[in-house]
Design an enzyme around this catalytic site. Structure first.
Site, PDB file in Angstrom:
ATOM      1  N   HIS A  64     -17.782 -40.315  32.934  1.00 28.65           N
ATOM      2  CA  HIS A  64     -17.916 -41.187  34.108  1.00 28.65           C
ATOM      3  C   HIS A  64     -19.346 -41.730  34.191  1.00 28.65           C
ATOM      4  O   HIS A  64     -19.567 -42.925  34.401  1.00 28.65           O
ATOM      5  CB  HIS A  64     -17.625 -40.418  35.404  1.00 28.65           C
ATOM      6  N   HIS A  74     -16.399 -34.333  30.896  1.00 28.09           N
ATOM      7  CA  HIS A  74     -15.591 -35.284  31.665  1.00 28.09           C
ATOM      8  C   HIS A  74     -16.477 -36.076  32.629  1.00 28.09           C
ATOM      9  O   HIS A  74     -16.400 -37.307  32.691  1.00 28.09           O
ATOM     10  CB  HIS A  74     -14.508 -34.521  32.437  1.00 28.09           C
ATOM     11  N   GLU A  75     -17.328 -35.368  33.367  1.00 26.58           N
ATOM     12  CA  GLU A  75     -18.201 -36.045  34.334  1.00 26.58           C
ATOM     13  C   GLU A  75     -19.241 -36.916  33.636  1.00 26.58           C
ATOM     14  O   GLU A  75     -19.610 -37.973  34.149  1.00 26.58           O
ATOM     15  CB  GLU A  75     -18.863 -35.021  35.260  1.00 26.58           C
TER      16      GLU A  75
END
Length: 156
Positions: free
Chosen positions: A71, A67-68
């Site tokens: 980003h 998920h990170e």
């Protein structure tokens, strides 16, 4: 798992799922409370909450890292990296990353415990039930202006 192992894991996941290198720093941050991890826009570093590894396991940690990294890679490419952006949502699905991390087990139990404080007026015996404590030297009974005493504390 220590900081160096985390750094290696993040670099491996970046290469395997995104086919792009992770060139910045990944670290554990013990001050994170309500989130599994965060991507820092200014430094491009990734911080991970170690409690998720300890309580939910390595599979949850890998999901947070993916998920990170979504980003991270979208931001570096100048594309939509925020949760609301369509490009972000598409990349999450492509790499199999969760949109939100699961809640920690310890958080669930703290939220369900509620306490009720019971105060009673010394003059008219009227009782008050409150969730927050009352400063009895400052507040008085609303009916007769008598002194309030804390009678008991109940847990629901």
């Amino acid at each position: 798992m220590d900081q160096q192992e985390l750094q290696g894991l993040v670099e491996k996941i970046s290469d395997d799922f995104f086919e792009k290198p992770f060139l910045h720093k990944a670290s554990f941050n013990s001050r994170l409370r309500s989130t599994g991890g965060r991507y820092l826009l200014g430094t491009h570093n990734i911080e991970i909450n170690k409690k998720y590894l300890e309580q939910l396991g390595e599979e949850e940690l890998i999901g947070i890292i993916k998920h990170e990294l979504c980003h991270y890679h979208l931001h570096l490419e100048g594309r939509g990296y925020q949760h609301k952006d369509q490009e972000f949502k598409i990349l999450l699905k492509k790499v199999g990353a969760p949109r939100f991390c699961n809640q920690l087990p310890e958080k669930k139990s703290k939220r369900t415990v509620r306490k009720i404080l019971v105060y009673q007026c010394t003059n008219c015996q009227l009782t008050y039930q409150r969730r927050r404590s009352i400063n009895t030297s400052r507040y008085v009974c609303g009916k007769c202006r008598g002194k309030l005493l804390k009678v008991k504390e109940m847990e629901l």
